[in-house]
Design a protein around this motif. Structure first.
Motif: not given
Length: 255
Positions: A140-141, A197-200, A210-211, A216-218
């Protein structure tokens, strides 16, 4: 301004609205300064171009080469500042992050066996911007945007947005991923783990864009599809992908 002196005229720069409003105000006010700086850079480029032409004996074309280099320098400087401003478009409300990311996901994953569902929610619970189901698993993003000077980093396993802990910002997405996974697993009989995931769209991510921390992954929007395609192995078969996609379309309402 509360507490201000009635004898001192207040600076209008410090009376106003949201951070986004201030950002655009300062951007407009700095336009003349940027132009002056661009003219200086172009002038330096012209001198360098002429000097290089003379150095190689191109006397007749020295001025033309100088003008060409000056134009390239000015154009590059304009493009750099334009890109910097456009990078804040989602944060400023000028563009929709979900539309940008959704378009990227469908363009990059559509022919790779992935299904992308936009704007989904469990009835009465949190919603997400994108649900991606494919050979590598399920993701999910959500799209987020912080102020341009917000540094996003990890220290001792904790996520930080500037000087603030990021737990309260990312925990809801982790919980939503767990709820989505439980629903899909129950309805399909296919054991599912969902990666959040977060789309920053705006904010200072570490080099590489990427972090990951706290479940969660940003990541920068342009790298979301790349990370998904890089997932190890084929976790789901074609039949399972189709079943999960049909179930998600049926059970998850549009947000």
């Amino acid at each position: 301004m509360p507490g201000g002196s009635i004898y001192v005229k207040q600076d209008e720069k410090y009376t106003g609205s949201s951070p986004q409003w201030w950002y655009e105000k300062f951007w407009r006010e700095d336009a003349q300064k940027r132009r002056r700086s661009r003219y200086v850079k172009a002038g330096v480029g012209f001198v360098i171009g002429v000097a290089v032409a003379l150095r190689f004996g191109l006397t007749g074309g020295a001025v033309l080469i100088g003008l060409l280099l000056a134009g390239l320098v000015a154009g590059g400087d304009w493009y750099y500042h334009w890109r910097s401003f456009q990078a804040t478009a989602v944060w400023r409300g000028a563009r929709q992050g979900e539309a940008i990311t959704g378009r990227m996901l469908r363009r990059s994953l559509g022919r790779q066996g992935y299904t992308v569902l936009d704007g989904r929610a469990i009835r009465g619970q949190a919603s997400i911007d994108h649900l991606i189901i494919g050979p590598g698993g399920v993701w999910i993003v959500d799209n987020e945007s912080w102020s341009p000077d917000t540094e996003i980093a990890v220290y001792a396993g904790r996520l930080f947005f500037g000087e603030k802990y990021g737990t309260k910002d990312v925990k809801p997405l982790v919980e939503t991923a767990e709820a989505f996974a439980e629903l899909l697993s129950r309805e399909t009989g296919v054991p599912v783990t969902i990666t959040p995931m977060f789309a920053v769209h705006c904010g200072l991510l570490p080099r590489g864009g990427v972090v990951s921390a706290e479940g969660v992954t940003l990541v920068k929007p342009r790298l979301v599809a790349k990370l998904i395609k890089a997932a190890d192995g084929d976790v789901l078969t074609g039949e399972q992908i189709e079943l999960l996609a049909r179930t998600a379309a049926r059970e998850l309402q549009r947000a």
